[in-house]
Every structure is written in structure tokens, then in C-alpha cells.
Motif scaffolding. Structure first.
Motif, PDB file in Angstrom:
ATOM      1  N   ALA A   1      33.621  44.197  36.216  1.00 51.12           N
ATOM      2  CA  ALA A   1      33.777  44.262  37.607  1.00 51.12           C
ATOM      3  C   ALA A   1      34.547  45.516  38.091  1.00 51.12           C
ATOM      4  O   ALA A   1      34.266  46.079  39.080  1.00 51.12           O
ATOM      5  CB  ALA A   1      34.409  43.019  38.252  1.00 51.12           C
ATOM      6  N   ILE A   2      35.561  45.666  37.360  1.00 47.00           N
ATOM      7  CA  ILE A   2      36.639  46.952  37.840  1.00 47.00           C
ATOM      8  C   ILE A   2      36.899  47.933  36.803  1.00 47.00           C
ATOM      9  O   ILE A   2      37.703  48.923  37.070  1.00 47.00           O
ATOM     10  CB  ILE A   2      37.865  46.193  38.196  1.00 47.00           C
ATOM     11  N   GLY A   3      36.050  47.991  35.526  1.00 44.29           N
ATOM     12  CA  GLY A   3      36.217  49.077  34.495  1.00 44.29           C
ATOM     13  C   GLY A   3      37.749  49.489  34.302  1.00 44.29           C
ATOM     14  O   GLY A   3      38.275  48.576  33.666  1.00 44.29           O
ATOM     15  N   GLU A   4      37.773  50.841  34.784  1.00 43.06           N
ATOM     16  CA  GLU A   4      39.180  51.408  34.080  1.00 43.06           C
ATOM     17  C   GLU A   4      40.377  50.689  34.807  1.00 43.06           C
ATOM     18  O   GLU A   4      41.650  50.958  34.470  1.00 43.06           O
ATOM     19  CB  GLU A   4      38.956  52.791  34.742  1.00 43.06           C
TER      20      GLU A   4
ATOM     21  N   VAL B   1      31.530  40.184  42.613  1.00 44.86           N
ATOM     22  CA  VAL B   1      32.151  40.411  43.670  1.00 44.86           C
ATOM     23  C   VAL B   1      33.156  39.788  44.190  1.00 44.86           C
ATOM     24  O   VAL B   1      34.000  40.524  44.702  1.00 44.86           O
ATOM     25  CB  VAL B   1      30.743  39.881  44.632  1.00 44.86           C
ATOM     26  N   LYS B   2      33.522  38.676  43.793  1.00 48.83           N
ATOM     27  CA  LYS B   2      34.753  37.941  44.186  1.00 48.83           C
ATOM     28  C   LYS B   2      35.979  38.767  43.645  1.00 48.83           C
ATOM     29  O   LYS B   2      37.146  39.144  44.167  1.00 48.83           O
ATOM     30  CB  LYS B   2      35.087  36.574  43.765  1.00 48.83           C
ATOM     31  N   ILE B   3      35.894  39.017  42.235  1.00 41.31           N
ATOM     32  CA  ILE B   3      37.086  40.061  41.647  1.00 41.31           C
ATOM     33  C   ILE B   3      37.203  41.457  42.264  1.00 41.31           C
ATOM     34  O   ILE B   3      38.383  41.545  42.771  1.00 41.31           O
ATOM     35  CB  ILE B   3      36.605  40.286  40.152  1.00 41.31           C
ATOM     36  N   GLN B   4      36.046  42.194  42.779  1.00 42.21           N
ATOM     37  CA  GLN B   4      36.330  43.310  43.422  1.00 42.21           C
ATOM     38  C   GLN B   4      36.790  43.156  44.858  1.00 42.21           C
ATOM     39  O   GLN B   4      37.685  43.725  45.213  1.00 42.21           O
ATOM     40  CB  GLN B   4      34.751  43.961  43.583  1.00 42.21           C
ATOM     41  N   GLN B   5      36.693  42.035  45.427  1.00 43.59           N
ATOM     42  CA  GLN B   5      36.927  41.705  46.883  1.00 43.59           C
ATOM     43  C   GLN B   5      38.635  41.256  46.604  1.00 43.59           C
ATOM     44  O   GLN B   5      39.205  41.885  47.414  1.00 43.59           O
ATOM     45  CB  GLN B   5      36.525  40.594  47.420  1.00 43.59           C
ATOM     46  N   GLN B   6      38.830  40.629  45.700  1.00 41.59           N
ATOM     47  CA  GLN B   6      40.284  40.218  45.538  1.00 41.59           C
ATOM     48  C   GLN B   6      41.239  41.170  45.028  1.00 41.59           C
ATOM     49  O   GLN B   6      42.265  41.491  45.651  1.00 41.59           O
ATOM     50  CB  GLN B   6      40.357  39.134  44.220  1.00 41.59           C
ATOM     51  N   VAL B   7      40.782  41.989  44.024  1.00 40.52           N
ATOM     52  CA  VAL B   7      41.704  43.093  43.583  1.00 40.52           C
ATOM     53  C   VAL B   7      41.685  44.624  44.270  1.00 40.52           C
ATOM     54  O   VAL B   7      42.755  45.460  44.217  1.00 40.52           O
ATOM     55  CB  VAL B   7      41.850  43.120  42.155  1.00 40.52           C
TER      56      VAL B   7
ATOM     57  N   SER C   1      38.975  36.611  26.061  1.00 42.73           N
ATOM     58  CA  SER C   1      37.807  37.519  25.726  1.00 42.73           C
ATOM     59  C   SER C   1      36.867  37.613  26.815  1.00 42.73           C
ATOM     60  O   SER C   1      36.330  38.587  27.344  1.00 42.73           O
ATOM     61  CB  SER C   1      37.041  37.064  24.360  1.00 42.73           C
ATOM     62  N   VAL C   2      36.277  36.432  27.393  1.00 46.15           N
ATOM     63  CA  VAL C   2      35.408  36.267  28.378  1.00 46.15           C
ATOM     64  C   VAL C   2      35.741  37.034  29.760  1.00 46.15           C
ATOM     65  O   VAL C   2      35.211  37.856  30.374  1.00 46.15           O
ATOM     66  CB  VAL C   2      34.993  35.208  28.643  1.00 46.15           C
ATOM     67  N   VAL C   3      37.091  36.634  30.084  1.00 46.72           N
ATOM     68  CA  VAL C   3      37.760  37.354  31.164  1.00 46.72           C
ATOM     69  C   VAL C   3      37.739  38.662  31.121  1.00 46.72           C
ATOM     70  O   VAL C   3      37.657  39.540  32.052  1.00 46.72           O
ATOM     71  CB  VAL C   3      39.163  36.934  31.502  1.00 46.72           C
ATOM     72  N   ALA C   4      38.086  39.198  29.776  1.00 40.57           N
ATOM     73  CA  ALA C   4      38.168  40.782  29.690  1.00 40.57           C
ATOM     74  C   ALA C   4      37.031  41.397  30.015  1.00 40.57           C
ATOM     75  O   ALA C   4      36.664  42.344  30.624  1.00 40.57           O
ATOM     76  CB  ALA C   4      38.691  41.136  28.224  1.00 40.57           C
ATOM     77  N   ALA C   5      35.513  40.767  29.538  1.00 39.26           N
ATOM     78  CA  ALA C   5      34.407  41.259  29.547  1.00 39.26           C
ATOM     79  C   ALA C   5      34.010  41.332  31.102  1.00 39.26           C
ATOM     80  O   ALA C   5      33.434  42.225  31.554  1.00 39.26           O
ATOM     81  CB  ALA C   5      33.519  40.447  28.870  1.00 39.26           C
ATOM     82  N   LEU C   6      34.472  40.072  31.710  1.00 43.30           N
ATOM     83  CA  LEU C   6      34.030  40.023  32.987  1.00 43.30           C
ATOM     84  C   LEU C   6      34.845  41.114  33.851  1.00 43.30           C
ATOM     85  O   LEU C   6      34.153  41.789  34.902  1.00 43.30           O
ATOM     86  CB  LEU C   6      34.345  38.547  33.505  1.00 43.30           C
ATOM     87  N   LEU C   7      36.067  40.963  33.804  1.00 44.81           N
ATOM     88  CA  LEU C   7      36.805  42.089  34.539  1.00 44.81           C
ATOM     89  C   LEU C   7      36.334  43.705  34.348  1.00 44.81           C
ATOM     90  O   LEU C   7      36.297  44.194  35.260  1.00 44.81           O
ATOM     91  CB  LEU C   7      38.400  41.697  34.219  1.00 44.81           C
ATOM     92  N   HIS C   8      36.139  43.746  33.053  1.00 46.90           N
ATOM     93  CA  HIS C   8      35.566  45.147  32.774  1.00 46.90           C
ATOM     94  C   HIS C   8      34.502  45.677  33.467  1.00 46.90           C
ATOM     95  O   HIS C   8      34.086  46.668  34.056  1.00 46.90           O
ATOM     96  CB  HIS C   8      35.552  45.357  31.152  1.00 46.90           C
TER      97      HIS C   8
ATOM     98  N   ALA D   1      23.561  34.282  34.935  1.00 49.35           N
ATOM     99  CA  ALA D   1      23.474  35.412  35.586  1.00 49.35           C
ATOM    100  C   ALA D   1      24.039  35.644  37.215  1.00 49.35           C
ATOM    101  O   ALA D   1      24.715  36.386  37.351  1.00 49.35           O
ATOM    102  CB  ALA D   1      21.926  35.804  35.712  1.00 49.35           C
ATOM    103  N   ASN D   2      23.712  34.324  37.857  1.00 51.60           N
ATOM    104  CA  ASN D   2      24.342  34.419  39.072  1.00 51.60           C
ATOM    105  C   ASN D   2      25.940  34.099  39.333  1.00 51.60           C
ATOM    106  O   ASN D   2      26.548  34.515  40.129  1.00 51.60           O
ATOM    107  CB  ASN D   2      23.739  33.263  40.047  1.00 51.60           C
ATOM    108  N   ILE D   3      26.271  33.450  38.168  1.00 49.54           N
ATOM    109  CA  ILE D   3      27.586  33.142  38.120  1.00 49.54           C
ATOM    110  C   ILE D   3      28.470  34.519  37.902  1.00 49.54           C
ATOM    111  O   ILE D   3      29.601  34.916  38.591  1.00 49.54           O
ATOM    112  CB  ILE D   3      28.048  32.124  36.917  1.00 49.54           C
ATOM    113  N   ILE D   4      27.957  35.284  37.062  1.00 48.21           N
ATOM    114  CA  ILE D   4      28.544  36.761  36.720  1.00 48.21           C
ATOM    115  C   ILE D   4      28.629  37.490  37.987  1.00 48.21           C
ATOM    116  O   ILE D   4      29.629  38.125  38.427  1.00 48.21           O
ATOM    117  CB  ILE D   4      27.920  37.285  35.505  1.00 48.21           C
ATOM    118  N   GLU D   5      27.356  37.407  38.851  1.00 47.87           N
ATOM    119  CA  GLU D   5      27.310  38.450  39.682  1.00 47.87           C
ATOM    120  C   GLU D   5      28.159  37.906  40.892  1.00 47.87           C
ATOM    121  O   GLU D   5      28.770  38.739  41.590  1.00 47.87           O
ATOM    122  CB  GLU D   5      25.908  38.179  40.168  1.00 47.87           C
TER     123      GLU D   5
END
Ligand code: XMP
Length: 525
Positions: A250-253, A219-225, A241-248, A211-215
Motif C-alpha cells: 500500500a505505501i512502500g517506502e 485503498v483504506k490504508i492509503q486514505q488513512q495514513v 508478516s501479513v501486515v508488513a506485506a500489505l502495508l508495503h 483479492a478484493n480484501i487486499i484491494e
């Protein structure tokens, strides 16, 4: 999450042991972030890393030579807790004034250690047996040299008959050394020993949880992109697949995935990927039907290396085309994971900085003019799986056997034709179904069917059948570098063979591949 999950961390100094990654995985299992660095990590990098404790790995080297690898003084004298394992114990002993000697016989396998009471690290472990005021515990030994004289300030905290100095400690300096390997599962309380080191001795909290890793990643993805658009080559494999789920999450659309159906995929694979990501999760996925393009380029080519190149290059062409159609995309996401990073660092002779990035989607061109976002860079495969599950991806997708980038292209010997792909897809699906039904799917590491472009004679009913031969393959392996052919039950093989021959009219014969790696490879091409 009130605290940064990287605040409490452990540095693992790598002296070249085959078990170094295992140590790191155990520390992570204890809920603590850690990184593996070359034993010669520069002082400034060590200070910047700022760990709460240090673990020294084993090594194939001998500790009592002039030029043996050493723990740098700035680490040994940093006042931080240290756990030396095997070679780590020997070099610490040598460097602090003890003595190490080569032994006439090396010790390999189980050993029963005797632990006097009063050791923070080793006394009263869950799997030990108490006998008077000592504890007996079975551990895994694998060493040649041994410590024959303890450095000043240290006491013996475990011994065996052949190694009277099997573990030592200077509790005041919090330096602990083990001749045996707590990281391997053969050492029954190995995880407990590492837990004690990281939690009780180094005072690290349990911050490293899915849970903490995801959270943290979000935050990092949002800051980065920021508000930029991100492109991901989705293969349907675990990492992408996990990257897709994580990015989705974090940044949705802002995320667009490109799924290339190259005609070399398993039965219904494209539909499953679309179902999971596009339909269920609402991820934007562009499905590119490129079967004709791939099979067209492969036509007439029988050479395995040439086939791989064609598949890789065609993938790049298709992906590149989609990327330019989309336009205005600044980031390319990749499923690089920590073992890739370690491998890259290792190939650079252990310098602390990792420069090369792995291109998991098959080597993308450098002129794409996009920066990389790699949210799994810190994670081991088992951690990637755990967060995949936590993100709600289907269990079957996360625990699916690995599938090579060139897909069925390397499982059809010689020239690839659509007809062969269709036969192979059907046979492979039958094999998988029966493996699941017999509860063997998760017991083997990888299983598949290979198409052999030869015909053999069979008889079905009263009719003669002259059709293709398939080979069924299943292997057991830990690292895919070596593998043993799986000893599947005869009944299961019989069912698989019967079903394939009965249900696919173009197959007359099924064989089972009993080759191990080496000398055979896992794939046939
Ligand atoms: P081999 O055949 O070399 O396979 O013993 C070892 C593991 O690697 C996989 N493999 C590949 N994976 N692209 C991939 O992504 C490839 O070109 C490739 N070739 C082999 C293979 O399936 C096995 O798991």
C-alpha cells in the motif's frame, strides 16, 4: 473491483454460543462479509450496519424463561431475511407466538433429518439422499429445549424422530430456523445451507475474496495514513508478516519495520525474516541485535512471571528507542485480528463499539504518541493466511506453528543463558526437520522442545556423559484453550531423540511430554 466489498453483508447476532465465530467464518467462506454483534445491538447501530440478512446464533440459555435473551423487535420486524440456529430458532418461535419446551433428554450428536421437497433452504442438498419425495440428510444436533408448536405462518421443513420440528420456515417473510448446526463440518451440507441463505435468500454477491480484501485494504490504508510514515514491529509471526506485506504494497517506502532479535528466537529465524522481507520484497526492515541486552537483563532471574515481564519491558525499551531514533513517525501498525476485536467487545459485555486495542507486540507504551493502523481488524486467522499467500509470502511462514512472544525464554526453565538457548535452538530445529520429513508438522498444532536445567547420566561410546535433559512437546488443539498431547509415532520420536542426543553433545536424555491441557499448559512456563 466495481463494488464495495462491505456492501453485501450479514449481521450475526451472538447469544453466547461456542459456535458463533464458526458461523462467521462459514459466511466469510461463502464470500460474504459479516460481523458478530451482541444480540442487544442498539437500533441505531443496527440501522447503520445495514445488513442484507441476519443470522441468530445458538446459546447456552433457555428460550422459555421470562428474562431469556431476545431478538430485538426492530430486528425481528425489519423485513430482512433471518436464519435462526438452535437457540436462534427457539427464541424466534417463542417471540412469534410458537411454543418451546425443555426436553427431558437433550440431543447431542448426529441426527438424520427428513426434508420434504420444496424448501429453498434445505431441499436437494448435495449430500442428501432422496427417498420418494423426501430428502435425508445427516446433521449435527446440540440442544436441550425444542420447539413444540410452530408460530403462525411457518411450516416444518425438516424433522427427526425425536425432534419432529427440526427446522421451520416462513418463506413469505424469509425467516428460516434450524434446530441443528449448519456451521459445524459434521453437518455435511452445512456450508451449502449457509451459501443458499446468504446468496439465494439474502441476495449477497461473492465480494469477499482475498483479492478484493487486499484491494480494499490498500485503498483504506492509503486514505488513512496519507503520506505519513508508519512503523511496524515485525516478529516474523503470521499476523505481523501479513501486515508488513500489505502495508508495503500500500505505501512502500513509507513503511519501516523493526525486527528485534532478542536472542530468544528459533534457529536462523532472524536471517529468514530479513531474507523474506528485506532481500526478496524490498521492505525497509531495521534489524536490532538486542541479544546481549535481553540476556543481560534476564541473568539471574528464574521466576517465570518475572522473566516474562523482563522480556516484555525490554522489548518496549528497544522498540521505543528505535522509534525515537527514526523520529517523525505518526502511525504504529499492528496485527490485531478479528477474534481479538470480538474478545475485546465481549469483555466489554457486548457493547457494539470496541474500545480496547490489542498490542500484539507485547504492550506498547501509551506515550508513543502514534495512532494505530490495524489493517487485519476485520479478518479471521484463516483469512489472514489466505491474503498472506495471495501477497506472495512463503507458505512455510504463513503456516508455521505459533511461537510465544517471550520466545525461548519460556521454554528454558529457570534462568536463561545463551548456552541453553543455543542447545535448545539446535534441538528444536532437529525436531521441526523430522516433523516435516515425516509429514507430521501440519498434523499437530504446535510442537517444540523445552530445556530442563538438570543433568543426567548417559553413555556415548565408552564414555560417560553427564549433560542436560530436553523435553519434546507436540499438541493438537483447535483454540489453544484446551489441547491434547499429540500421539506421534514411536518411530518418529525415536529418530528425533537419537538425532538430538547424537548431534548435540550437551544433551544426554530426551523425554516426551504426555500432558494435556488442562491441567498442564502448552508452554512449560
Ligand atoms: P499456554 O502455555 O498458556 O499457551 O497453554 C497457549 C498458547 O499461547 C502461546 N503463548 C503465548 N503467546 N505470548 C504469546 O504471544 C505469551 O506470553 C505466550 N504464552 C503462551 C503458547 O505458545 C500457546 O500457543
Amino acid at each position: 473491483m466495481s463494488q464495495n466489498i462491505h456492501d453485501d453483508k450479514i449481521l450475526i447476532l451472538d447469544f453466547g454460543s461456542q459456535y458463533t465465530q464458526l458461523i462467521a467464518r462459514r459466511v466469510r467462506e461463502a464470500g460474504v462479509y459479516c460481523e458478530i454483534h451482541h444480540y442487544g445491538i442498539p437500533a441505531e447501530d443496527f440501522l447503520a450496519f445495514n445488513p442484507r440478512g441476519i443470522i441468530l446464533s445458538g446459546s447456552p440459555e433457555s428460550a422459555n424463561l421470562e428474562d431469556s435473551p431476545r431478538v430485538p423487535d426492530y430486528i425481528l420486524n425489519a423485513g430482512l431475511p433471518i436464519l435462526g440456529i438452535c437457540y436462534g430458532m427457539q427464541t424466534v418461535s417463542q417471540q412469534l407466538g410458537g411454543q418451546v419446551e425443555g426436553s427431558s433428554k437433550s440431543e447431542f450428536g448426529y441426527a438424520r433429518i427428513e426434508i420434504p421437497s420444496g424448501s429453498v433452504l434445505l431441499s436437494d442438498l448435495e449430500h442428501s439422499i432422496q427417498q420418494g419425495n423426501v430428502f435425508l440428510h445427516d446433521v449435527w444436533m446440540s440442544h436441550g429445549d425444542k420447539v413444540t408448536q410452530v408460530p403462525e405462518g411457518f411450516k416444518v421443513i425438516a424433522s427427526t424422530e425425536s425432534a419432529p420440528i427440526a427446522a421451520i420456515a416462513d418463506e413469505s417473510r424469509k425467516i428460516y430456523c434450524l434446530q441443528f448446526h449448519p456451521e459445524v463440518t459434521h453437518t455435511k451440507s452445512g456450508q451449502e445451507i449457509l451459501n443458499r441463505f446468504v446468496h439465494e435468500i439474502c441476495q449477497c454477491g461473492r465480494l469477499w475474496t482475498p483479492a478484493n480484501i487486499i484491494e480494499d485494504a490498500i485503498v483504506k490504508i492509503q486514505q488513512q495514513v496519507g503520506t505519513d510514515k508508519v512503523l511496524l514491529g515485525l516478529s516474523g509471526g503470521v499476523d505481523s508478516s501479513v501486515v508488513a506485506a500489505l502495508l508495503h504494497r500500500a505505501i512502500g517506502e513509507q513503511l519501516t519495520c523493526v525486527f528485534v532479535d532478542n536472542g530468544l528466537l528459533r534457529l536462523h529465524e532472524g536471517d529468514q525474516v530479513m531474507e523474506t522481507f528485506a532481500n526478496n520484497m524490498g521492505v525497509k526492515v531495521i534489524r536490532v541485535d538486542a541479544e546481549d541486552e535481553f540476556l543481560g537483563k534476564l541473568a539471574g532471574e528464574a521466576d517465570p512471571e518475572a522473566k516474562r515481564k523482563i522480556i516484555g519491558n525490554t522489548f518496549i525499551d528497544v522498540f521505543d528507542r528505535e522509534a525515537s531514533t527514526l523520529g517523525d513517525v505518526n502511525w504504529l501498525a499492528q496485527g490485531t485480528i478479528y477474534p481479538d476485536v470480538i474478545e475485546s467487545a465481549g469483555s466489554k459485555h457486548g457493547t457494539a463499539h470496541v474500545i480496547k486495542s490489542h498490542h500484539n507486540v507485547g504492550g506498547l507504551p501509551d506515550d508513543m504518541n502514534m495512532s494505530l493502523v490495524e489493517p487485519l481488524r476485520e479478518l479471521f486467522k484463516d483469512e489472514v493466511r489466505n491474503i498472506g499467500i495471495a501477497l506472495g509470502l512463503p507458505h512455510d511462514m504463513i503456516y508455521r506453528h505459533p511461537f510465544p512472544g517471550p520466545g525461548l525464554g519460556v521454554r528454558i526453565l529457570g534462568e536463561v543463558k545463551k548456552e541453553y538457548c543455543d542447545i535448545l535452538r539446535q534441538a528444536d530445529a532437529i525436531f521441526m526437520e523430522e516433523l516435516h520429513r515425516a509429514d507430521w508438522y501440519q498434523k499437530v498444532s504446535q510442537a517444540f522442545v523445552v530445556f530442563l536445567p538438570v543433568k543426567s547420566v548417559g553413555v556415548v561410546g565408552d564414555a560417560r556423559r553427564y549433560s542436560y535433559v530436553l523435553a519434546v512437546r507436540a499438541v493438537e488443539t483447535i483454540d489453544f484453550m484446551t489441547a491434547r498431547w499429540a500421539h506421534l509415532p514411536y518411530d518418529l520420536l525415536e529418530t528425533v531423540s537419537n538425532r538430538i542426543i547424537n548431534e548435540i553433545r550437551d544433551v544426554s536424555r530426551v523425554t516426551y511430554d504426555i500432558s494435556s491441557k488442562p491441567p498442564a499448559t502448552i508452554e512449560w512456563e
